[in-house]
Design an enzyme around this catalytic site. Structure first.
Site, mmCIF file in Angstrom:
data_model
loop_
_atom_site.group_PDB
_atom_site.id
_atom_site.type_symbol
_atom_site.label_atom_id
_atom_site.label_comp_id
_atom_site.label_asym_id
_atom_site.label_seq_id
_atom_site.Cartn_x
_atom_site.Cartn_y
_atom_site.Cartn_z
ATOM 1 N N LYS A 11 0.818 -1.222 0.000
ATOM 2 C CA LYS A 11 0.000 0.000 0.000
ATOM 3 C C LYS A 11 0.853 1.273 0.000
ATOM 4 C CE LYS A 11 -3.920 -2.226 2.283
ATOM 5 N NZ LYS A 11 -4.967 -2.093 3.339
ATOM 6 N N TYR A 51 -12.706 -1.981 -3.423
ATOM 7 C CA TYR A 51 -13.174 -2.032 -2.036
ATOM 8 C C TYR A 51 -14.693 -1.870 -1.924
ATOM 9 C CZ TYR A 51 -8.493 -2.103 0.056
ATOM 10 O OH TYR A 51 -7.224 -2.468 0.475
ATOM 11 N N THR A 93 -5.253 -7.173 10.746
ATOM 12 C CA THR A 93 -5.556 -5.894 10.084
ATOM 13 C C THR A 93 -5.108 -4.717 10.937
ATOM 14 O OG1 THR A 93 -7.486 -6.923 9.067
ATOM 15 C CG2 THR A 93 -7.423 -4.516 9.082
ATOM 16 N N ASN A 114 -2.060 0.163 6.724
ATOM 17 C CA ASN A 114 -1.540 -1.083 7.303
ATOM 18 C C ASN A 114 -0.650 -1.863 6.326
ATOM 19 O OD1 ASN A 114 -3.553 -2.001 5.642
ATOM 20 N ND2 ASN A 114 -4.623 -3.200 7.194
ATOM 21 N N HIS A 117 -2.336 -5.548 1.690
ATOM 22 C CA HIS A 117 -3.640 -6.210 1.579
ATOM 23 C C HIS A 117 -3.404 -7.631 1.093
ATOM 24 C CE1 HIS A 117 -7.735 -7.184 0.244
ATOM 25 N NE2 HIS A 117 -7.147 -7.679 -0.832
ATOM 26 N N GLU A 128 -9.906 -10.762 -7.403
ATOM 27 C CA GLU A 128 -8.942 -9.660 -7.238
ATOM 28 C C GLU A 128 -7.774 -9.781 -8.224
ATOM 29 O OE1 GLU A 128 -10.038 -9.064 -2.502
ATOM 30 O OE2 GLU A 128 -8.003 -9.648 -3.049
HETATM 31 P P1 CMP Z 1 -7.457 -4.502 3.752
HETATM 32 O O1 CMP Z 1 -7.007 -5.861 4.119
HETATM 33 O O2 CMP Z 1 -6.901 -3.879 2.531
HETATM 34 O O3 CMP Z 1 -9.060 -4.492 3.656
HETATM 35 C C1 CMP Z 1 -9.845 -3.345 3.923
HETATM 36 C C2 CMP Z 1 -9.043 -2.216 4.441
HETATM 37 O O4 CMP Z 1 -9.797 -1.225 5.088
HETATM 38 C C3 CMP Z 1 -8.084 -2.704 5.521
HETATM 39 O O5 CMP Z 1 -7.085 -3.510 4.967
HETATM 40 C C4 CMP Z 1 -7.656 -1.399 6.133
HETATM 41 O O6 CMP Z 1 -6.685 -0.725 5.324
HETATM 42 C C5 CMP Z 1 -8.969 -0.633 6.078
HETATM 43 N N1 CMP Z 1 -9.686 -0.721 7.355
HETATM 44 C C6 CMP Z 1 -10.226 -1.807 7.926
HETATM 45 N N2 CMP Z 1 -10.829 -1.498 9.082
HETATM 46 C C7 CMP Z 1 -10.658 -0.166 9.239
HETATM 47 C C8 CMP Z 1 -11.066 0.754 10.232
HETATM 48 N N3 CMP Z 1 -11.757 0.361 11.313
HETATM 49 N N4 CMP Z 1 -10.724 2.043 10.071
HETATM 50 C C9 CMP Z 1 -10.026 2.426 8.971
HETATM 51 N N5 CMP Z 1 -9.626 1.604 7.982
HETATM 52 C C10 CMP Z 1 -9.939 0.311 8.125
#
Ligand code: CMP
Length: 140
Positions: A11, A51, A93, A114, A117, A128
């Site tokens: 990311k 998303y 996550t 984070n 993904h 995906e």
């Molecule tokens: P990802 O695995 O890419 O899938 C969805 C993404 O949404 C997740 O990683 C985070 O980057 C984001 N995400 C998930 N939960 C939250 C949250 N509570 N607040 C902000 N971002 C979130």
């Protein structure tokens, strides 16, 4: 044990800090093979569609803004039980809940930023991967 493919994104928080190689090292050290990889700048439309499952979540617009804020590296990973294996390499996550040694524990900045993904199921991995890669771009 089943040979599987999963989809990964490094990311914008990670590409900004020059962590692509460090993250790829962890992926390869786990035994997963990177069989497709390209650096792209996701469009607003791509991020929204990718998303879409989170469209009703309060963090959706921020997530789309974040994912389009800089380059990402999209990847296809292959290995035994690749979907679960990569989720273990990534960690939870929320980085504050991620296990020691995982990508998110070491590199993630927040639950949103984070660093990586990974697909959560066989079905989503196939969707995906085909969203970002043609068959010719995957070299197993
Ligand atoms: P990802 O695995 O890419 O899938 C969805 C993404 O949404 C997740 O990683 C985070 O980057 C984001 N995400 C998930 N939960 C939250 C949250 N509570 N607040 C902000 N971002 C979130």
């Amino acid at each position: 044990m089943t040979m599987q493919r999963t989809f990964s994104i490094i990311k914008p928080d990670a590409t900004r800090r020059n962590l692509t190689g460090a993250i790829n090292s962890k992926i390869e050290a786990s035994g997963l093979r990177i069989i497709g990889q390209k650096r792209i700048h996701m469009s607003d439309r791509e991020a929204r569609e990718f998303y879409a499952i989170h469209a009703e979540r309060p963090f959706y617009n921020d997530l789309v803004s974040f994912m389009t804020s800089g380059p990402v590296v999209v990847q296809v990973l292959e290995g035994q039980n690749a979907i679960t294996a990569y989720r273990e390499v990534m960690g939870s996550t929320n980085p504050s809940e991620a296990a020691d040694g995982t990508i998110r524990k070491e590199f993630a900045e927040s639950i949103e930023a984070n660093s990586v993904h990974g697909s959560d199921s066989i079905e989503n991995a196939a969707i995906e991967i085909s969203y970002f890669f043609t068959d010719e771009e995957i070299v197993g």
